[in-house]
Scaffold this motif. Structure first.
Motif, mmCIF file in Angstrom:
data_model
loop_
_atom_site.group_PDB
_atom_site.id
_atom_site.type_symbol
_atom_site.label_atom_id
_atom_site.label_comp_id
_atom_site.label_asym_id
_atom_site.label_seq_id
_atom_site.Cartn_x
_atom_site.Cartn_y
_atom_site.Cartn_z
ATOM 1 N N SER A 135 0.811 -1.218 0.000
ATOM 2 C CA SER A 135 0.000 0.000 0.000
ATOM 3 C C SER A 135 0.845 1.270 0.000
ATOM 4 C CB SER A 135 -0.957 0.005 1.197
ATOM 5 O OG SER A 135 -0.230 0.110 2.415
ATOM 6 N N ILE A 136 2.073 1.189 0.501
ATOM 7 C CA ILE A 136 2.930 2.382 0.537
ATOM 8 C C ILE A 136 4.104 2.299 -0.435
ATOM 9 C CG2 ILE A 136 2.335 2.989 2.907
ATOM 10 C CD1 ILE A 136 5.091 1.787 3.663
ATOM 11 N N ARG A 137 4.372 1.123 -0.942
ATOM 12 C CA ARG A 137 5.511 0.925 -1.846
ATOM 13 C C ARG A 137 5.497 1.869 -3.056
ATOM 14 N NH1 ARG A 137 6.564 -4.490 -1.453
ATOM 15 N NH2 ARG A 137 8.429 -4.025 -0.274
ATOM 16 N N PRO A 138 4.354 2.123 -3.711
ATOM 17 C CA PRO A 138 4.367 3.041 -4.868
ATOM 18 C C PRO A 138 4.892 4.438 -4.528
ATOM 19 C CG PRO A 138 2.318 1.811 -4.821
ATOM 20 C CD PRO A 138 3.036 1.512 -3.535
ATOM 21 N N TYR A 139 4.608 4.917 -3.342
ATOM 22 C CA TYR A 139 5.095 6.242 -2.932
ATOM 23 C C TYR A 139 6.614 6.229 -2.772
ATOM 24 C CZ TYR A 139 0.148 6.773 -1.978
ATOM 25 O OH TYR A 139 -1.222 6.794 -2.095
ATOM 26 N N LEU A 140 7.129 5.171 -2.184
ATOM 27 C CA LEU A 140 8.576 5.053 -2.014
ATOM 28 C C LEU A 140 9.259 4.922 -3.366
ATOM 29 C CD1 LEU A 140 8.634 2.528 0.974
ATOM 30 C CD2 LEU A 140 8.886 5.005 1.082
ATOM 31 N N GLN A 141 8.688 4.115 -4.239
ATOM 32 C CA GLN A 141 9.289 3.886 -5.553
ATOM 33 C C GLN A 141 9.244 5.136 -6.427
ATOM 34 O OE1 GLN A 141 7.076 0.399 -6.747
ATOM 35 N NE2 GLN A 141 8.610 -0.986 -5.863
ATOM 36 N N SER A 142 8.234 5.966 -6.232
ATOM 37 C CA SER A 142 8.144 7.193 -7.034
ATOM 38 C C SER A 142 9.284 8.158 -6.714
ATOM 39 C CB SER A 142 6.792 7.878 -6.832
ATOM 40 O OG SER A 142 6.700 8.456 -5.549
ATOM 41 N N ASP A 143 9.886 8.001 -5.550
ATOM 42 C CA ASP A 143 11.035 8.821 -5.163
ATOM 43 C C ASP A 143 12.355 8.077 -5.347
ATOM 44 O OD1 ASP A 143 9.619 11.116 -4.487
ATOM 45 O OD2 ASP A 143 9.238 10.441 -2.445
ATOM 46 N N GLY A 144 12.316 6.922 -6.002
ATOM 47 C CA GLY A 144 13.540 6.179 -6.279
ATOM 48 C C GLY A 144 13.976 5.241 -5.165
ATOM 49 N N GLY A 145 13.083 4.926 -4.263
ATOM 50 C CA GLY A 145 13.425 4.045 -3.150
ATOM 51 C C GLY A 145 12.500 2.851 -3.068
ATOM 52 N N ASP A 146 12.651 2.117 -2.005
ATOM 53 C CA ASP A 146 11.791 0.960 -1.752
ATOM 54 C C ASP A 146 12.059 0.494 -0.320
ATOM 55 O OD1 ASP A 146 9.918 -1.042 -2.153
ATOM 56 O OD2 ASP A 146 10.868 -1.794 -3.965
ATOM 57 N N ILE A 147 11.408 -0.570 0.049
ATOM 58 C CA ILE A 147 11.578 -1.136 1.385
ATOM 59 C C ILE A 147 11.502 -2.651 1.267
ATOM 60 C CG2 ILE A 147 9.116 -1.058 1.956
ATOM 61 C CD1 ILE A 147 9.989 -0.167 4.799
ATOM 62 N N GLN A 148 12.259 -3.348 2.094
ATOM 63 C CA GLN A 148 12.195 -4.805 2.079
ATOM 64 C C GLN A 148 12.165 -5.338 3.508
ATOM 65 O OE1 GLN A 148 16.938 -5.702 1.418
ATOM 66 N NE2 GLN A 148 15.614 -5.975 -0.289
ATOM 67 N N VAL A 149 11.506 -6.465 3.664
ATOM 68 C CA VAL A 149 11.442 -7.134 4.956
ATOM 69 C C VAL A 149 12.743 -7.908 5.127
ATOM 70 C CG1 VAL A 149 10.202 -8.797 6.386
ATOM 71 C CG2 VAL A 149 8.941 -7.351 4.774
ATOM 72 N N LYS A 150 13.444 -7.651 6.220
ATOM 73 C CA LYS A 150 14.693 -8.352 6.496
ATOM 74 C C LYS A 150 14.463 -9.562 7.387
ATOM 75 C CE LYS A 150 18.137 -7.223 5.050
ATOM 76 N NZ LYS A 150 18.702 -7.630 3.765
ATOM 77 N N GLU A 151 13.545 -9.431 8.358
ATOM 78 C CA GLU A 151 13.340 -10.533 9.302
ATOM 79 C C GLU A 151 12.047 -10.340 10.077
ATOM 80 O OE1 GLU A 151 15.653 -12.568 13.127
ATOM 81 O OE2 GLU A 151 16.420 -10.712 12.277
ATOM 82 N N VAL A 152 11.425 -11.441 10.404
ATOM 83 C CA VAL A 152 10.342 -11.477 11.384
ATOM 84 C C VAL A 152 10.854 -12.386 12.490
ATOM 85 C CG1 VAL A 152 7.975 -12.161 11.883
ATOM 86 C CG2 VAL A 152 8.528 -11.167 9.646
#
Length: 82
Positions: free
Chosen positions: A19-36
């Motif tokens: 739901s928030i990834r498109p906003y991050l990607q529009s600025d040239g970034g992203d996010i990934q899950v490292k661990e649960v």
């Protein structure tokens, strides 16, 4: 926590992040899950432009943490890691 439950939670976290990834990607970034972790702490990492952005803490608290906890209330904490 067994691997199947951990995998299910990680899948739900990824759905929440969509739901928030498109906003991050529009600025040239992203996010990934490292661990649960077994005690339901989710560790995420900002990548690309978001990794060095001075506003990533605001983005983290206002968007990432909120989206994850809304989707998976049993998550105790969400932390950003390097």
């Amino acid at each position: 926590m067994n691997e199947s439950k951990k995998s299910l939670i990680e899948d739900k976290v990824n759905v929440a992040l969509e739901s928030i990834r498109p906003y991050l990607q529009s600025d040239g970034g992203d996010i990934q899950v490292k661990e649960v972790t077994d005690d339901l702490i989710v560790k995420v990492k900002f990548i690309g432009a978001c990794g060095g952005c001075p506003f990533n803490l605001q983005t983290f608290k206002a968007s990432v943490e909120q989206a994850i906890k809304k989707e998976i209330p049993e998550v105790k904490e969400v932390i950003a890691v390097d």
